[in-house]
Design a protein around this motif. Structure first.
Motif, PDB file in Angstrom:
ATOM      1  N   GLN A 160      -6.580  36.988 -14.083  1.00 48.19           N
ATOM      2  CA  GLN A 160      -5.205  36.696 -14.506  1.00 48.19           C
ATOM      3  C   GLN A 160      -5.179  35.559 -15.516  1.00 48.19           C
ATOM      4  O   GLN A 160      -4.498  35.653 -16.546  1.00 48.19           O
ATOM      5  CB  GLN A 160      -4.353  36.345 -13.286  1.00 48.19           C
ATOM      6  CG  GLN A 160      -4.043  37.523 -12.386  1.00 48.19           C
ATOM      7  CD  GLN A 160      -3.416  37.104 -11.082  1.00 48.19           C
ATOM      8  OE1 GLN A 160      -3.382  35.923 -10.740  1.00 48.19           O
ATOM      9  NE2 GLN A 160      -2.897  38.078 -10.333  1.00 48.19           N
ATOM     10  N   ARG A 198      -1.623  43.378 -14.129  1.00 49.83           N
ATOM     11  CA  ARG A 198      -2.287  42.079 -14.106  1.00 49.83           C
ATOM     12  C   ARG A 198      -1.391  40.996 -14.698  1.00 49.83           C
ATOM     13  O   ARG A 198      -1.289  39.898 -14.167  1.00 49.83           O
ATOM     14  CB  ARG A 198      -3.607  42.149 -14.862  1.00 49.83           C
ATOM     15  CG  ARG A 198      -4.435  40.873 -14.758  1.00 49.83           C
ATOM     16  CD  ARG A 198      -5.702  40.955 -15.580  1.00 49.83           C
ATOM     17  NE  ARG A 198      -6.560  42.049 -15.140  1.00 49.83           N
ATOM     18  CZ  ARG A 198      -7.699  42.373 -15.752  1.00 49.83           C
ATOM     19  NH1 ARG A 198      -8.081  41.716 -16.838  1.00 49.83           N
ATOM     20  NH2 ARG A 198      -8.435  43.368 -15.305  1.00 49.83           N
ATOM     21  N   GLY A 202       0.256  37.966 -12.616  1.00 48.87           N
ATOM     22  CA  GLY A 202      -0.050  36.617 -13.084  1.00 48.87           C
ATOM     23  C   GLY A 202       1.198  35.826 -13.420  1.00 48.87           C
ATOM     24  O   GLY A 202       1.319  34.649 -13.079  1.00 48.87           O
TER      25      GLY A 202
END
Length: 220
Positions: A160, A198, A202
């Motif tokens: 991330q 992702r 994140g």
């Protein structure tokens, strides 16, 4: 090893408890806090309330405050400078005895939620023991070790952190974007869906660990 802990302190056992008990919709967020000595804690605090005049009156009557002054009113929030003198035993211990640093703190009727940087795990343990010995309630909700640098501090995985940094470098966050999500996914050699998830996870983690204090993030 330096440690970051997210803790909760009951509103009734901390400064401004009288104000929080009096006004249902008030919310406090610490901007900066200074501890000159064990008797004086001087925070700068952003406050939001349905009625600012009622808030001023409640703060003036709050026994945990020796002095309070409005500093700024840029919008719906008001910035106050205060001097806390009561119900601050846990905070004094953290700031003065353990050299802790308050990274974020928010006060609501359901408690004070704080993110604190301790110089090591032992300082956090001693703080917990201090609270137990003095009949103070402390709920340690999350602990981070920052041996992995900033991503450890913000709770990001390596993937991330690297992806968000790469997205910034490629202009993904620019307006207009310098790179599309599809092209960025090709650049990283991962699928469009994997990159989207992702980034989303994140971003959620960053918001939870930098903007939101003491609130459940919910499920993805």
């Amino acid at each position: 090893m330096a440690t970051i802990a997210e803790i909760r302190l009951p509103a009734r056992e901390f400064a401004l408890s009288a104000t929080l008990d009096t006004l249902e919709e008030v919310n406090f967020e610490i901007e900066r806090i200074v501890a000159h000595d064990p008797e004086n804690i001087m925070p700068y605090i952003w406050a939001t309330s349905a009625d600012p005049d009622e808030l001023d009156e409640a703060l003036q009557d709050d026994p945990s405050i020796a002095q309070v002054k409005r500093i700024a009113e840029p919008g719906e929030e008001t910035l106050y400078q205060m001097e806390w003198i009561d119900s601050i035993e846990a905070l004094v211990h953290i700031l003065i005895e353990e050299d802790g640093t308050i990274l974020a703190a928010e006060g609501r009727q359901d408690g004070w939620f704080m993110r604190i940087l301790f110089p090591d795990r032992d300082a956090l343990s001693r703080t917990y023991e201090f609270c137990e010995e003095h009949d103070l309630t402390i709920d340690i909700q999350r602990i981070y070790n920052i041996d992995r640098g900033k991503q450890g501090r913000f709770g990001l995985t390596d993937d991330q952190e690297e992806t968000i940094a790469a997205a910034y470098d490629h202009g993904y966050y620019d307006v207009p974007r310098d790179v599309s999500l599809s092209d960025f996914a090709d650049e990283l050699d991962i699928s469009h869906q994997a990159l989207s998830e992702r980034l989303r996870r994140g971003h959620k983690t960053l918001v939870e660990n930098t903007v939101i204090v003491g609130r459940d993030g919910g499920e993805d």
